[in-house]
Design an enzyme around this catalytic site. Structure first.
Site, PDB file in Angstrom:
ATOM      1  N   ASN A   1      42.193  49.809  27.522  1.00 41.13           N
ATOM      2  CA  ASN A   1      42.231  48.417  27.980  1.00 41.13           C
ATOM      3  C   ASN A   1      43.715  48.119  28.224  1.00 41.13           C
ATOM      4  O   ASN A   1      44.493  47.992  27.272  1.00 41.13           O
ATOM      5  CB  ASN A   1      41.662  47.527  26.887  1.00 41.13           C
ATOM      6  CG  ASN A   1      41.282  46.134  27.341  1.00 41.13           C
ATOM      7  OD1 ASN A   1      41.007  45.283  26.507  1.00 41.13           O
ATOM      8  ND2 ASN A   1      41.264  45.868  28.631  1.00 41.13           N
TER       9      ASN A   1
ATOM     10  N   HIS B   1      31.126  35.445  23.264  1.00 41.58           N
ATOM     11  CA  HIS B   1      30.516  36.772  23.372  1.00 41.58           C
ATOM     12  C   HIS B   1      29.002  36.662  23.247  1.00 41.58           C
ATOM     13  O   HIS B   1      28.487  35.901  22.431  1.00 41.58           O
ATOM     14  CB  HIS B   1      31.038  37.706  22.268  1.00 41.58           C
ATOM     15  CG  HIS B   1      32.485  38.020  22.417  1.00 41.58           C
ATOM     16  ND1 HIS B   1      32.943  39.095  23.151  1.00 41.58           N
ATOM     17  CD2 HIS B   1      33.596  37.393  21.948  1.00 41.58           C
ATOM     18  CE1 HIS B   1      34.262  39.117  23.122  1.00 41.58           C
ATOM     19  NE2 HIS B   1      34.686  38.091  22.389  1.00 41.58           N
TER      20      HIS B   1
ATOM     21  N   CYS C   1      42.754  37.877  23.377  1.00 41.25           N
ATOM     22  CA  CYS C   1      42.326  39.237  23.723  1.00 41.25           C
ATOM     23  C   CYS C   1      42.714  40.146  22.577  1.00 41.25           C
ATOM     24  O   CYS C   1      43.909  40.247  22.228  1.00 41.25           O
ATOM     25  CB  CYS C   1      42.996  39.684  25.023  1.00 41.25           C
ATOM     26  SG  CYS C   1      42.671  41.406  25.450  1.00 41.25           S
TER      27      CYS C   1
ATOM     28  N   GLU D   1      33.674  42.371  30.493  1.00 46.54           N
ATOM     29  CA  GLU D   1      34.547  41.292  30.056  1.00 46.54           C
ATOM     30  C   GLU D   1      34.602  40.159  31.081  1.00 46.54           C
ATOM     31  O   GLU D   1      34.716  40.405  32.288  1.00 46.54           O
ATOM     32  CB  GLU D   1      35.968  41.815  29.809  1.00 46.54           C
ATOM     33  CG  GLU D   1      36.087  42.687  28.570  1.00 46.54           C
ATOM     34  CD  GLU D   1      37.526  42.797  28.088  1.00 46.54           C
ATOM     35  OE1 GLU D   1      38.160  41.737  27.885  1.00 46.54           O
ATOM     36  OE2 GLU D   1      38.001  43.929  27.917  1.00 46.54           O
ATOM     37  N   ARG D   2      34.524  38.953  30.561  1.00 45.93           N
ATOM     38  CA  ARG D   2      34.670  37.761  31.386  1.00 45.93           C
ATOM     39  C   ARG D   2      36.035  37.792  32.077  1.00 45.93           C
ATOM     40  O   ARG D   2      37.068  37.858  31.441  1.00 45.93           O
ATOM     41  CB  ARG D   2      34.564  36.521  30.487  1.00 45.93           C
ATOM     42  CG  ARG D   2      34.733  35.194  31.185  1.00 45.93           C
ATOM     43  CD  ARG D   2      34.737  34.041  30.198  1.00 45.93           C
ATOM     44  NE  ARG D   2      35.835  34.147  29.240  1.00 45.93           N
ATOM     45  CZ  ARG D   2      36.254  33.129  28.473  1.00 45.93           C
ATOM     46  NH1 ARG D   2      35.646  31.956  28.554  1.00 45.93           N
ATOM     47  NH2 ARG D   2      37.242  33.288  27.626  1.00 45.93           N
TER      48      ARG D   2
ATOM     49  N   ASN E   1      42.513  43.629  22.102  1.00 41.28           N
ATOM     50  CA  ASN E   1      43.348  44.774  22.458  1.00 41.28           C
ATOM     51  C   ASN E   1      44.704  44.299  22.971  1.00 41.28           C
ATOM     52  O   ASN E   1      45.734  44.917  22.719  1.00 41.28           O
ATOM     53  CB  ASN E   1      42.664  45.630  23.521  1.00 41.28           C
ATOM     54  CG  ASN E   1      41.497  46.418  22.955  1.00 41.28           C
ATOM     55  OD1 ASN E   1      41.603  47.016  21.896  1.00 41.28           O
ATOM     56  ND2 ASN E   1      40.379  46.406  23.653  1.00 41.28           N
TER      57      ASN E   1
ATOM     58  N   CYS F   1      37.268  46.402  24.226  1.00 35.97           N
ATOM     59  CA  CYS F   1      37.432  44.959  24.051  1.00 35.97           C
ATOM     60  C   CYS F   1      37.487  44.689  22.553  1.00 35.97           C
ATOM     61  O   CYS F   1      36.496  44.892  21.841  1.00 35.97           O
ATOM     62  CB  CYS F   1      36.271  44.201  24.695  1.00 35.97           C
ATOM     63  SG  CYS F   1      36.330  42.414  24.437  1.00 35.97           S
TER      64      CYS F   1
ATOM     65  N   GLY G   1      35.409  41.737  21.414  1.00 30.74           N
ATOM     66  CA  GLY G   1      34.011  42.138  21.567  1.00 30.74           C
ATOM     67  C   GLY G   1      33.549  43.040  20.445  1.00 30.74           C
ATOM     68  O   GLY G   1      32.416  42.935  19.968  1.00 30.74           O
TER      69      GLY G   1
END
Length: 283
Positions: free
Chosen positions: A13, A170, A76, A219-220, A78, A228, A231
């Protein structure tokens, strides 16, 4: 205008990191960020992360991120590991006598605290998961209810989903074979489903063992990614809430594994995984 950047990734990512500590607003606008994320005509990344000054006396720095489509997520997982490593590298380069290993970072999801641990990985206190429908947000159930193993229709099929917010939304669904999911087709239908007014990230999860989960993510604002962090945290929470896994487990993503723990004491989620610098340059 010339801007220095660094490219980092956490399990594939990947992000463009920009030292923005001399001003409170990002150096680049959303349109420019989108162009830089283009893998054919730009640098290539899932998003651009800006390291800004502290928001208040309780934090060390501020994180802003633009996704590859120009949208701005709350946080986020990552990305914040990459930011912590980036900040540590910046401080080391500037000759800080005692380089920090722990950072208090202000995000749109609140203060997140990543720590660089002895083996070079980054352990992040991701905070407490939010489960009420109004917190996610979703209209799948009433505002004060929790959406746990609830049915929703997507692509003429009923899916059993659990909704969790890690500061960003999520939608998690458990499947028999995660590799069989046509993620490119089904992912956008979940992301833009009308029950998610702010759109959603979508995780498809296969239970390998009570301490091992296999996950793929749409991912959005970024689409299919190799990993993610938020996630993976939301996935563990959903697994615990539905009785499918233990409170500590390895979440296997296409880019590699993350260690996730949901503390039974303070209720906080802890994520541990790598963050690596790929290259630096100027734009």
């Amino acid at each position: 205008m010339s801007i220095e950047f660094s490219k980092y990734h956490g399990l594939g990512n990947d992000f463009i990191l920009i030292d923005n500590r001399d001003r409170d607003e990002p150096r680049l606008d959303r349109d420019r960020a989108v162009k830089l994320c283009d893998r054919h005509f730009g640098i290539g990344a899932d998003g651009v992360i800006f390291a800004l000054p502290a928001a208040n006396s309780e934090t060390d720095y501020t994180m802003r991120i633009f996704n590859s489509d120009g949208s701005e997520p709350e946080m986020c997982g990552n990305g914040i590991r990459c930011l912590a490593r980036f900040l540590a590298d910046l401080e080391a380069a500037r000759g800080r006598e005692t380089p920090r290993s722990t950072f208090r970072i202000h995000t749109l999801a609140g203060t997140i605290v990543p720590q660089i641990v002895a083996d070079g990985q980054v352990r992040v206190d991701m905070g407490v998961p939010h489960l009420l429908a109004r917190e996610i947000p979703t209209t799948l159930v009433d505002a004060e209810e929790k959406a746990i193993d609830r049915s929703m229709e997507v692509a003429d099929r009923q899916w059993s989903v659990t909704c969790v917010s890690m500061g960003n939304p999520h939608c998690i669904t458990f499947v028999e074979d995660v590799a069989a999911i046509d993620l490119e087709k089904i992912g956008p239908l979940f992301e833009h489903h009308p029950v998610f007014p702010q759109r959603t990230n979508v995780e498809f999860v296969e239970v390998v063992a009570r301490d091992r989960l296999k996950m793929r993510v749409w991912e959005r604002g970024a689409g299919i990614t190799l990993a993610c962090g938020t996630g993976a945290c939301a996935t563990l929470v959903a697994g615990v809430l539905t009785g499918r896994c233990d409170r500590a487990a390895t979440v296997e993503l296409p880019g590699g594994p993350l260690a996730i723990e949901w503390s039974g004491g303070d209720g906080r989620i802890y994520m541990t995984g790598p963050a690596e610098c790929v290259f630096t340059g100027q734009i």
